[in-house]
Design a protein around this motif. Structure first.
Motif, mmCIF file in Angstrom:
data_model
loop_
_atom_site.group_PDB
_atom_site.id
_atom_site.type_symbol
_atom_site.label_atom_id
_atom_site.label_comp_id
_atom_site.label_asym_id
_atom_site.label_seq_id
_atom_site.Cartn_x
_atom_site.Cartn_y
_atom_site.Cartn_z
ATOM 1 N N PRO A 263 -5.629 -5.237 0.870
ATOM 2 C CA PRO A 263 -6.090 -4.550 -0.683
ATOM 3 C C PRO A 263 -5.727 -5.359 -1.222
ATOM 4 C CG PRO A 263 -4.984 -2.560 1.019
ATOM 5 C CD PRO A 263 -4.590 -3.647 1.217
ATOM 6 N N ALA A 264 -4.987 -6.020 -1.594
ATOM 7 C CA ALA A 264 -4.477 -7.250 -2.419
ATOM 8 C C ALA A 264 -5.546 -8.765 -1.844
ATOM 9 C CB ALA A 264 -3.037 -7.676 -2.207
ATOM 10 N N GLY B 194 -11.627 -8.791 -7.048
ATOM 11 C CA GLY B 194 -11.748 -9.048 -8.059
ATOM 12 C C GLY B 194 -11.331 -7.496 -8.197
ATOM 13 N N ALA B 195 -9.870 -7.288 -9.084
ATOM 14 C CA ALA B 195 -9.776 -5.949 -8.712
ATOM 15 C C ALA B 195 -9.914 -4.480 -9.021
ATOM 16 C CB ALA B 195 -7.974 -5.883 -9.210
ATOM 17 N N ARG B 196 -10.479 -5.168 -10.210
ATOM 18 C CA ARG B 196 -11.909 -3.456 -10.309
ATOM 19 C C ARG B 196 -12.867 -3.329 -9.504
ATOM 20 N NH1 ARG B 196 -14.667 -3.008 -15.669
ATOM 21 N NH2 ARG B 196 -15.298 -0.711 -16.082
ATOM 22 N N ALA B 197 -12.965 -4.047 -9.177
ATOM 23 C CA ALA B 197 -14.399 -4.117 -7.510
ATOM 24 C C ALA B 197 -13.869 -3.808 -6.938
ATOM 25 C CB ALA B 197 -15.785 -5.464 -7.327
ATOM 26 N N ALA B 198 -13.335 -3.712 -6.339
ATOM 27 C CA ALA B 198 -12.662 -3.922 -5.027
ATOM 28 C C ALA B 198 -11.804 -2.267 -5.034
ATOM 29 C CB ALA B 198 -10.913 -5.106 -4.832
ATOM 30 N N ALA B 199 -11.347 -1.635 -6.117
ATOM 31 C CA ALA B 199 -10.555 -0.917 -6.436
ATOM 32 C C ALA B 199 -12.397 0.489 -6.582
ATOM 33 C CB ALA B 199 -10.286 -0.536 -7.364
ATOM 34 N N THR B 200 -13.010 0.319 -7.346
ATOM 35 C CA THR B 200 -14.708 0.849 -7.192
ATOM 36 C C THR B 200 -15.192 0.592 -5.788
ATOM 37 O OG1 THR B 200 -14.363 -0.056 -9.738
ATOM 38 C CG2 THR B 200 -16.298 1.133 -8.553
#
Length: 295
Positions: free
Chosen positions: A93-94, A101-107
């Motif tokens: 995940p990291a 990008g953290a936001r895009a990956a989480a979304t």
């Protein structure tokens, strides 16, 4: 364009280069992580055109750090050279967040069981159906839009507008960085591919094969004509937009991934093809047509 939800397994009789089964065709990779970006964003943008994602399966046991090699006896056309420390399952995940990008990956991404979802989705893009239950991305609100034309229903112009921001976002993924992460992830991806039932086959060969198929997607009218698949029964469909087919038999016979490229419209299609060609070059050299032109 109806894609039934379900699990993807290898067919026992499938050959490595066997074309998709199109007997019902009259009725979307990483290769670097660029393919993840491209697949993620175009499938995310078309997610609600299909059925909702099934509950996410639990991740399997951790995969040991092992060389990115295929099983003995496999014929490998496009080997994946080792590149840095392999990514552990718990660090995946990291690693994805670092690329997209953290936001895009989480979304957009389903990081849990990502290797299996990625391997299954890449393979299914070249087949007749790409089951939403195996996608590594989340569905988006909204649905496939249809409008009435002079000769019947057509793909609505608003569809390409829905996809445009995500296609532009996918085009920003750095191909060399994506390819580097893909190589570090490859032991996880290859193991997942084998566990899906593909045995000794080399996932990267399939990735390149699928990219070449997508690059060969034919051009289509900006608003392709559609027809509604008839369903027998007394209960009316609550989601008729899932039953539309292309009226042109040649378009309807395309693979699931190629149909996605047709649906997104000419401008988005060219942008995605350009990114796919860039990715293909990173993984296995330029596409055959580009290589010939360079001679």
């Amino acid at each position: 364009m109806h894609d039934p939800d379900g699990e993807l397994r290898a067919d026992p009789g499938d050959a490595p280069n066997r074309p998709p089964d199109r007997t019902v065709a009259t009725l979307l990779a990483l290769s670097g992580l660029v393919l993840t970006g491209v697949i993620a964003y175009w499938l995310w943008s078309t997610g609600a055109e299909q059925q909702a994602l099934a509950p996410q399966p639990q991740p399997g046991p951790p995969v040991p750090d092992a060389p990115a090699v295929a099983a003995p006896g496999a014929v490998v056309r496009y080997p994946v050279p080792a590149s840095g420390k392999p990514v552990d399952a718990q660090d995946l995940p990291a690693a994805l967040a670092g690329l997209l990008g953290a936001r895009a990956a989480a979304t957009f991404l389903q990081a849990g069981d990502f290797p299996r979802r990625f391997a299954a989705t890449v393979d299914s893009l070249a087949r007749e159906h790409s089951p939403p239950s195996v996608w590594p991305v989340l569905a988006t609100p909204g649905r496939f839009l249809v409008q009435e034309g002079p000769e019947g229903p057509v793909v609505a112009a608003e569809n390409s507008e829905r996809y445009a921001p995500l296609v532009l976002l996918a085009s920003t993924v750095d191909a060399p960085s994506a390819a580097g992460l893909y190589r570090r992830m490859y032991p996880l991806l290859q193991k997942a591919y084998a566990e899906l039932g593909f045995g000794q086959r080399h996932l990267n060969d399939r990735v390149v094969e699928v990219i070449d198929l997508l690059l060969a997607t034919p051009e289509a009218p900006e608003a392709p004509r559609l027809q509604l698949l008839a369903v027998r029964g007394t209960v009316p469909s609550q989601q008729p937009w899932l039953r539309y087919q292309f009226q042109d038999p040649a378009l309807e016979a395309l693979s699931a991934g190629q149909k996605v490229l047709v649906r997104v419209g000419p401008v988005n299609r060219q942008r995605l093809k350009s990114k796919l060609a860039e990715l293909r070059t990173q993984l296995a050299g330029p596409p055959a047509s580009a290589a010939s032109a360079a001679r």
